[in-house]
Design a protein around this motif. Structure first.
Motif, PDB file in Angstrom:
ATOM      1  N   ASN A  45     -30.041  38.072 -39.218  1.00  0.00           N
ATOM      2  CA  ASN A  45     -30.576  36.728 -39.459  1.00  0.00           C
ATOM      3  C   ASN A  45     -30.721  35.930 -38.167  1.00  0.00           C
ATOM      4  OD1 ASN A  45     -28.007  36.032 -38.782  1.00  0.00           O
ATOM      5  ND2 ASN A  45     -27.494  35.031 -40.712  1.00  0.00           N
ATOM      6  N   GLY A  46     -30.477  36.546 -37.040  1.00  0.00           N
ATOM      7  CA  GLY A  46     -30.645  35.867 -35.763  1.00  0.00           C
ATOM      8  C   GLY A  46     -29.420  35.101 -35.308  1.00  0.00           C
ATOM      9  N   TYR A 252     -43.134  33.441 -37.088  1.00  0.00           N
ATOM     10  CA  TYR A 252     -42.217  32.369 -36.712  1.00  0.00           C
ATOM     11  C   TYR A 252     -41.487  31.824 -37.938  1.00  0.00           C
ATOM     12  CZ  TYR A 252     -40.400  27.943 -35.019  1.00  0.00           C
ATOM     13  OH  TYR A 252     -39.555  26.900 -34.701  1.00  0.00           O
ATOM     14  N   ASN A 253     -42.249  31.549 -38.996  1.00  0.00           N
ATOM     15  CA  ASN A 253     -41.631  30.986 -40.211  1.00  0.00           C
ATOM     16  C   ASN A 253     -40.592  31.940 -40.791  1.00  0.00           C
ATOM     17  OD1 ASN A 253     -43.207  28.726 -40.018  1.00  0.00           O
ATOM     18  ND2 ASN A 253     -44.713  29.387 -41.532  1.00  0.00           N
ATOM     19  N   ALA A 255     -38.962  34.613 -39.085  1.00  0.00           N
ATOM     20  CA  ALA A 255     -37.840  34.957 -38.198  1.00  0.00           C
ATOM     21  C   ALA A 255     -36.975  33.745 -37.857  1.00  0.00           C
ATOM     22  CB  ALA A 255     -38.375  35.583 -36.911  1.00  0.00           C
ATOM     23  N   ILE A 256     -37.610  32.626 -37.544  1.00  0.00           N
ATOM     24  CA  ILE A 256     -36.866  31.472 -37.042  1.00  0.00           C
ATOM     25  C   ILE A 256     -36.494  30.523 -38.183  1.00  0.00           C
ATOM     26  CG2 ILE A 256     -36.852  29.566 -35.409  1.00  0.00           C
ATOM     27  CD1 ILE A 256     -37.068  32.336 -34.097  1.00  0.00           C
ATOM     28  N   ALA A 257     -37.497  29.959 -38.842  1.00  0.00           N
ATOM     29  CA  ALA A 257     -37.203  29.001 -39.914  1.00  0.00           C
ATOM     30  C   ALA A 257     -36.504  29.688 -41.083  1.00  0.00           C
ATOM     31  CB  ALA A 257     -38.488  28.317 -40.388  1.00  0.00           C
ATOM     32  N   GLY A 258     -36.944  30.890 -41.414  1.00  0.00           N
ATOM     33  CA  GLY A 258     -36.384  31.591 -42.564  1.00  0.00           C
ATOM     34  C   GLY A 258     -35.175  32.442 -42.225  1.00  0.00           C
ATOM     35  N   ARG A 259     -34.840  32.529 -40.948  1.00  0.00           N
ATOM     36  CA  ARG A 259     -33.659  33.295 -40.486  1.00  0.00           C
ATOM     37  C   ARG A 259     -33.675  34.731 -40.989  1.00  0.00           C
ATOM     38  NH1 ARG A 259     -29.690  28.783 -42.221  1.00  0.00           N
ATOM     39  NH2 ARG A 259     -30.545  27.085 -41.009  1.00  0.00           N
ATOM     40  N   GLN A 260     -34.846  35.345 -40.911  1.00  0.00           N
ATOM     41  CA  GLN A 260     -34.955  36.778 -41.218  1.00  0.00           C
ATOM     42  C   GLN A 260     -35.465  37.449 -39.946  1.00  0.00           C
ATOM     43  OE1 GLN A 260     -36.736  37.714 -45.252  1.00  0.00           O
ATOM     44  NE2 GLN A 260     -37.290  35.573 -45.093  1.00  0.00           N
ATOM     45  N   TYR A 261     -34.574  37.530 -38.984  1.00  0.00           N
ATOM     46  CA  TYR A 261     -34.978  37.999 -37.667  1.00  0.00           C
ATOM     47  C   TYR A 261     -35.449  39.446 -37.695  1.00  0.00           C
ATOM     48  CZ  TYR A 261     -34.918  36.422 -32.832  1.00  0.00           C
ATOM     49  OH  TYR A 261     -35.283  35.959 -31.605  1.00  0.00           O
TER      50      TYR A 261
ATOM     51  N   GLY B 402     -34.845  25.872 -44.632  1.00  0.00           N
ATOM     52  CA  GLY B 402     -35.621  26.860 -43.889  1.00  0.00           C
ATOM     53  C   GLY B 402     -35.728  28.165 -44.645  1.00  0.00           C
ATOM     54  N   GLY B 403     -36.945  28.617 -44.886  1.00  0.00           N
ATOM     55  CA  GLY B 403     -37.162  29.895 -45.545  1.00  0.00           C
ATOM     56  C   GLY B 403     -37.134  29.813 -47.054  1.00  0.00           C
TER      57      GLY B 403
END
Lengths: 293, 438
Positions: A45-46, A252-253, A255-261, B402-403
């Motif tokens: 998740n980064g 971006y949405n 990996a970063i905002a959604g924390r699904q790296y 987020g997400g």
């Protein structure tokens, strides 16, 4: 002791000079690329210290993800439209500025100025133009034209293509202008003597001589359009809904905002592969058509 | 030929040296441990030894907070120096991802939801039991508490509901609606008078997401405060929830009664300008206090009321906003300095008032006087006195932004524009269940 040949010594010197750039390329590009490739096989998740291995799950999910598919579709449409329109418009403007019209420098400056502002500002400017400035024209002129191009799924692509072309056509125009000015005049005069008209001269002499410039512009516009992000962030934010979400924005949405790296990394690797493939195909095909004097 | 080789080597060396120097040097006094983390080298042996704190300030607007705090620190704790890094709140997640790998700042200033998110990861210090927390409004502290651990110092707050133009309401003799029927009647009155009922800016998809959560607070979480947890365990779903369906329909009602042709084309400032000029009667979503409306027109008179619900007992939403968080892994000297800063933030009422006057947000520190003009203050106090305020983080801490909420907002936008059905929009939320909380 065996003496090194001149070529070997030259190759060694070239290697030494290339080394700093190669080190930076390795550190700044290759290593992050390899890291992203490894992350793409995890569900990281980064933020967490641990990265759980999931194998090819991210790539399988990628090909089943409607949002990724739609993002690619939008990006491809945007790229195709930009590549065609920007190349034709840039070439036409270059032809115009290579002719005998007055105030060429002024026109060249005016057309080139939008390239100097950032895409973020361009997006914000066009949001205002479509949202407030142009609708005010309706009130003045008493018309009812829909200028709110960012406001609906059907027109948002048109609005973005206009904004993008407005910003970058000047840049590519300069490349075509340089190409036009390097066409030998003797060839054109000889063709004229042989009875060729303006269209024939353009198609048989100018256009083939412009092949290197066309290669640069087509590859440049294609790869740039595939990576569109800044313009969208400040204008449509990828909307309405997902109507103008590009693949980079989706990455971006996710990996970063959604924390699904991990999943976002898989999307990035796919994007890199596509960019490489397109660039190689374009270069090979266009290079064949270049005329060498 | 030797001189050519020498020249080549010299050029290579100079290029490499230039690049290395150009990339910047090390900070004085910092060391790097074997894991690559940057550790603040503390030279403090007693209280007066200088300590430098790194503060990451993710403020929504340029507050001037840093200068005010610097001044107060210079007066009260001159041994504490601060290195500020200011970013937009939207970039906080990205920054945190980087700093978690390379070393967190000593203090992070974000929102209350950030304290919960990062606190659960174990990277924020627990402030429970600290004496300075006694100076913080309990409601604010609750927003940043997880399993008894307090992960932040709630500094200020905002209230959410529908902002209304008092003059337009008075001129059209409209009372504050509390039920859907009353809202429908108000909408019709405004339409008959040629006034757009709602000012919106749906090009900012976050505004749709905010509306969704705010309606959900009134109809979903008010009945079941643990709805989000049940959603993740599979007991409930968006598609099968009549209350969430109603929340989406409420958003549709707003969309049907706003400037539909423009809402996806104009951003918040343009929408606010039209609202202030009287082109619309209400603004949704609305956050109070608001510096934006004040900046556009200092004399604009507005109020705030809760989003109506089916039973007429909707509550005004409260959200702890600016929150100061502490790095869990700072050393002893830095921890002491952080405690001093937090003490200052809670005991220096004048400083807190000064900051809140600039940000125009309600202070969470007790007994702080503010002087910023807030036409909605009487409304807020009325709801507070009647205990008709609820913390929106009840929902936000169960369904992350987020997400999840932001992506659901995009699906709602697709539905509003007629591209998908309401069932598809609700199902899209269900399909994202795994992303609803991390």
């Amino acid at each position: 002791m065996r003496k090194r040949t001149l070529n070997q010594r030259m190759a060694g010197q070239y290697a030494i000079l290339v080394l700093p750039g190669l080190i930076l390329f390795t550190l700044g590009m290759m290593i992050p690329l390899c890291m992203a490739f490894s992350y793409s096989f995890t569900s990281w998740n980064g933020l967490d210290a641990t990265k759980k291995w999931v194998g090819l799950d991210n790539y399988i999910k990628l090909f089943q993800d409607k949002y990724v598919r739609d993002a690619w579709l939008f990006t491809i449409k945007f790229t195709v439209l930009n590549t065609v329109i920007q190349n034709i418009a840039a070439l036409l403007l270059a032809l115009l500025l290579d002719s005998t019209i007055k105030a060429k420098s002024l026109f060249r400056t005016i057309i080139f100025i939008p390239c100097l502002i950032s895409a973020i500002i361009a997006g914000f400017v066009w949001l205002r133009i479509y949202g407030s400035v142009l609708p005010a024209l309706n009130e003045i002129l008493g018309t009812d034209i829909n200028f709110m191009l960012f406001g609906s799924k059907e027109t948002v692509l048109t609005g973005l293509v206009i904004a993008n072309n407005w910003q970058w056509v000047g840049y590519w125009m300069l490349i075509y202008l340089a190409g036009l000015q390097s066409v030998p005049h003797e060839l054109l005069e000889a063709a004229k003597v042989d009875g060729a008209n303006a269209v024939q001269k353009f198609l048989k002499i100018t256009l083939p001589m412009l092949a290197p410039a066309i290669t640069i512009c087509v590859v440049g516009i294609t790869t740039g359009s595939l990576k569109v992000y800044d313009l969208l962030v400040s204008s449509t934010k990828g909307g309405p809904g997902y109507a103008s979400t590009s693949i980079i924005m989706q990455i971006y949405n996710t990996a970063i905002a959604g924390r699904q790296y991990g999943y976002g990394s898989a999307m990035s690797i796919t994007l890199i592969a596509v960019l490489l493939l397109i660039a190689v195909i374009q270069l090979k095909w266009l290079k064949k058509r270049e005329v060498q004097m | 030929m030797k001189w050519r080789k020498m020249t080549g080597l010299l050029m290579t060396g100079s290029i490499a040296a230039g690049m290395l120097f150009g990339c910047g040097g090390k900070d004085e006094g910092n060391t790097t441990d074997t894991k690559g983390e940057e550790v603040q080298e503390s030279t403090a042996k007693d209280e007066k030894e200088p300590v430098t704190l790194r503060i990451l300030l993710a403020a929504g607007s340029g507050t001037g907070m840093d200068e005010i705090i610097d001044e107060a620190l210079a007066e009260n704790y001159p041994e504490i120096q601060v290195e500020w890094e200011m970013i937009n709140w939207n970039d906080l997640n990205t920054k945190m991802q980087t700093y978690i790998q390379s070393g967190l700042p000593d203090i992070i200033v974000g929102k209350a939801t950030d304290a919960v998110t990062y606190g659960k990861m174990g990277i924020l210090g627990d402030l429970a039991g600290k004496p300075y927390l006694d100076n913080v409004n309990e409601v604010g502290t609750e927003s940043v508490t997880v399993d008894g651990k307090v992960y932040g110092l709630a500094f200020d707050a905002m209230y959410q509901g529908i902002i209304y133009n008092r003059k337009v309401f008075e001129e059209n003799h409209v009372e504050i609606p509390t039920t859907y029927e009353e809202l429908d009647a108000a909408i019709q009155t405004f339409k008959d008078a040629g006034i757009t009922p709602f000012a919106t800016h749906f090009v900012d998809t976050w505004s749709i997401g905010n509306l969704a959560m705010q309606f959900a607070m009134g109809d979903v979480f008010s009945k079941d405060p643990l709805w989000g947890d049940k959603f993740r365990s599979g007991e409930v779903s968006f598609v099968d929830s009549p209350e969430y369906r109603q929340a989406y329909e409420n958003i549709k009602k707003i969309y049907d009664n706003t400037w539909q042709d423009e809402t996806f084309s104009i951003e918040e400032t343009a929408s606010d300008a039209k609202f202030i000029e009287g082109e619309a009667a209400m603004k949704a979503p609305g956050f109070c206090p608001t510096d934006t409306l004040y900046t556009l027109d200092e004399n604009f008179d507005y109020g705030l009321f809760p989003y109506p619900n089916a039973t007429g007992d909707a509550k005004l939403l409260f959200q702890a906003d600016t929150t100061f968080m502490k790095n869990e892994n700072s050393d002893e000297a830095v921890n002491e300095a952080v405690d001093k800063v937090f003490t200052l933030l809670t005991e220096n009422k004048e400083m807190v008032g000064e900051i809140c006057d600039i940000t125009m947000k309600a202070p969470m520190i007790k007994d702080v006087e503010t002087t910023y003009p807030d036409p909605s203050r009487n409304d807020i106090e009325k709801y507070a006195d009647a205990n008709e305020i609820v913390n929106v983080d009840i929902g936000n801490n169960q369904l992350q932004w987020g997400g999840f909420q932001d992506e659901n907002a995009k699906a709602i936008a697709e539905w509003l524009q007629g591209d998908i059905t309401i069932d598809a929009a609700l199902k899209a939320a269900d399909d994202r269940k795994d992303n609803s909380l991390q």
